[in-house]
Design a protein around this motif. Structure first.
Motif, PDB file in Angstrom:
ATOM      1  N   LEU A 143       0.834  -1.203   0.000  1.00 40.37           N
ATOM      2  CA  LEU A 143       0.000   0.000   0.000  1.00 40.37           C
ATOM      3  C   LEU A 143       0.870   1.254   0.000  1.00 40.37           C
ATOM      4  CD1 LEU A 143      -2.885  -0.851   2.512  1.00 40.37           C
ATOM      5  CD2 LEU A 143      -2.853  -1.111   0.034  1.00 40.37           C
ATOM      6  N   ALA A 144       1.974   1.221   0.754  1.00 41.57           N
ATOM      7  CA  ALA A 144       2.890   2.365   0.788  1.00 41.57           C
ATOM      8  C   ALA A 144       3.414   2.664  -0.605  1.00 41.57           C
ATOM      9  CB  ALA A 144       4.044   2.071   1.746  1.00 41.57           C
ATOM     10  N   LYS A 145       3.753   1.623  -1.328  1.00 41.80           N
ATOM     11  CA  LYS A 145       4.231   1.797  -2.702  1.00 41.80           C
ATOM     12  C   LYS A 145       3.134   2.361  -3.590  1.00 41.80           C
ATOM     13  CE  LYS A 145       6.458  -0.704  -6.504  1.00 41.80           C
ATOM     14  NZ  LYS A 145       6.983  -2.030  -6.961  1.00 41.80           N
ATOM     15  N   ASN A 146       1.918   1.873  -3.398  1.00 39.15           N
ATOM     16  CA  ASN A 146       0.792   2.303  -4.235  1.00 39.15           C
ATOM     17  C   ASN A 146       0.463   3.782  -4.067  1.00 39.15           C
ATOM     18  OD1 ASN A 146       0.554  -0.309  -5.179  1.00 39.15           O
ATOM     19  ND2 ASN A 146      -1.182  -0.840  -3.848  1.00 39.15           N
ATOM     20  N   VAL A 147       0.703   4.330  -2.877  1.00 37.20           N
ATOM     21  CA  VAL A 147       0.390   5.747  -2.643  1.00 37.20           C
ATOM     22  C   VAL A 147       1.645   6.619  -2.683  1.00 37.20           C
ATOM     23  CG1 VAL A 147      -1.677   5.181  -1.328  1.00 37.20           C
ATOM     24  CG2 VAL A 147       0.480   5.564  -0.109  1.00 37.20           C
ATOM     25  N   ASP A 148       2.712   6.040  -3.271  1.00 36.38           N
ATOM     26  CA  ASP A 148       3.945   6.795  -3.554  1.00 36.38           C
ATOM     27  C   ASP A 148       4.690   7.262  -2.305  1.00 36.38           C
ATOM     28  OD1 ASP A 148       3.598   6.542  -6.346  1.00 36.38           O
ATOM     29  OD2 ASP A 148       2.236   8.261  -6.367  1.00 36.38           O
ATOM     30  N   LEU A 149       4.655   6.473  -1.250  1.00 31.33           N
ATOM     31  CA  LEU A 149       5.510   6.757  -0.104  1.00 31.33           C
ATOM     32  C   LEU A 149       6.937   6.293  -0.415  1.00 31.33           C
ATOM     33  CD1 LEU A 149       3.319   5.585   2.926  1.00 31.33           C
ATOM     34  CD2 LEU A 149       3.577   7.884   2.012  1.00 31.33           C
ATOM     35  N   ASP A 150       7.886   6.836   0.315  1.00 28.72           N
ATOM     36  CA  ASP A 150       9.251   6.324   0.257  1.00 28.72           C
ATOM     37  C   ASP A 150       9.228   4.974   0.959  1.00 28.72           C
ATOM     38  OD1 ASP A 150      11.919   5.665   1.154  1.00 28.72           O
ATOM     39  OD2 ASP A 150      12.519   7.706   0.646  1.00 28.72           O
ATOM     40  N   VAL A 151       9.321   3.901   0.198  1.00 28.88           N
ATOM     41  CA  VAL A 151       9.127   2.559   0.739  1.00 28.88           C
ATOM     42  C   VAL A 151      10.195   2.204   1.768  1.00 28.88           C
ATOM     43  CG1 VAL A 151       9.045   0.092   0.170  1.00 28.88           C
ATOM     44  CG2 VAL A 151       7.861   1.744  -1.280  1.00 28.88           C
ATOM     45  N   ASN A 152      11.413   2.627   1.534  1.00 24.49           N
ATOM     46  CA  ASN A 152      12.475   2.306   2.490  1.00 24.49           C
ATOM     47  C   ASN A 152      12.222   2.983   3.843  1.00 24.49           C
ATOM     48  OD1 ASN A 152      13.922   0.676   0.713  1.00 24.49           O
ATOM     49  ND2 ASN A 152      15.109   2.391  -0.097  1.00 24.49           N
ATOM     50  N   LYS A 153      11.843   4.260   3.807  1.00 23.30           N
ATOM     51  CA  LYS A 153      11.539   4.978   5.044  1.00 23.30           C
ATOM     52  C   LYS A 153      10.327   4.372   5.734  1.00 23.30           C
ATOM     53  CE  LYS A 153      13.477   9.488   3.777  1.00 23.30           C
ATOM     54  NZ  LYS A 153      13.175  10.925   3.519  1.00 23.30           N
ATOM     55  N   PHE A 154       9.313   4.028   4.940  1.00 22.50           N
ATOM     56  CA  PHE A 154       8.111   3.428   5.509  1.00 22.50           C
ATOM     57  C   PHE A 154       8.442   2.093   6.173  1.00 22.50           C
ATOM     58  CE2 PHE A 154       4.611   0.440   5.366  1.00 22.50           C
ATOM     59  CZ  PHE A 154       3.585   1.156   5.948  1.00 22.50           C
ATOM     60  N   THR A 155       9.197   1.262   5.478  1.00 16.30           N
ATOM     61  CA  THR A 155       9.540  -0.059   6.011  1.00 16.30           C
ATOM     62  C   THR A 155      10.343   0.058   7.295  1.00 16.30           C
ATOM     63  OG1 THR A 155       9.556  -0.969   3.761  1.00 16.30           O
ATOM     64  CG2 THR A 155      10.622  -2.265   5.477  1.00 16.30           C
TER      65      THR A 155
END
Length: 222
Positions: A143-155
């Motif tokens: 979902l983070a990827k789908n809404v264009d979040l920084d995936v590394n920071k989110f993870t």
């Protein structure tokens, strides 16, 4: 019909709250209406009507409210600057709900809470079940990827679990304010329980449509 997911002495049950009065006591309004440090406003911060929702990301009635009434409120009142909305945690349906709350907090760190909030509910609308194991790390990262979040920071945020205690505390704080079911909403302090409709032409006393309530508030605020 109107319904909510309700907890009684810690036991969660999903179903219609037949016979419940949707407009409950509002003795803790001042505490509810006080803006919290993690509140993220949807809409104009100066909008005269404030809707605060206490919700659980697995709650089927929260999904129903999100898909129907909330979209009408957004289209008719949020976009026109008349209403602002705030979502707060009442993640009581299980560990997956708490993880969803934590993931949404991580999205706040990247200033994209509402897109992520919407993505969770859209996914749950398709899933349609509670505590079935779908809310995994891969689910939240996707979902983070789908809404264009920084995936590394989110993870990194998600893996740290740094918001676990905050989500639990938010749920406990809501309970002290009298919240015991989801969705529970406060419209300028007036408590509304359940997935109430935007409009309603019937006479059921357990139904409190949002449109006339908002219109009356706007009229009285002029």
């Amino acid at each position: 019909l109107v319904g909510s997911s309700k907890t009684n002495t810690g036991v969660a049950n999903s179903g219609n709250n037949n016979g419940q009065n949707p407009q409950a006591s509002t003795g803790n309004n001042d505490a509810v209406q006080k803006q919290g440090s993690r509140d993220v406003i949807l809409g104009d911060a100066k909008a005269p009507v404030t809707i605060i929702e206490y919700g659980d990301y697995q709650c089927p009635f929260c999904v129903k409210f999100f898909e129907t009434t909330e979209q009408s409120i957004r289209d008719n009142y949020v976009k026109t600057g008349k209403v602002k909305m705030v979502f707060r945690d009442f993640q009581f349906l299980g560990a997956e709900s708490e993880l969803a709350g934590q993931a949404a907090e991580c999205a706040k760190d990247q200033n994209n809470f509402w897109a992520y909030h919407d993505a969770i509910y859209q996914a749950e609308a398709k899933d349609g079940q509670e505590n079935n194991g779908n809310m995994t790390k891969a689910f939240f990262v996707g979902l983070a990827k789908n809404v264009d979040l920084d995936v590394n920071k989110f993870t990194s945020c998600y893996d740290s679990g740094k918001y676990a205690s905050m989500v639990k505390q938010g749920t406990q704080d809501a309970a002290t304010l009298g919240v015991n079911s989801t969705p529970t909403l406060f419209v300028n302090g007036q408590q509304i329980r359940g997935a109430q409709p935007f409009e309603f032409s019937g006479t059921d006393p357990n139904v409190t449509p949002f449109k006339p309530l908002i219109e009356n508030l706007l009229k009285n605020l002029k």
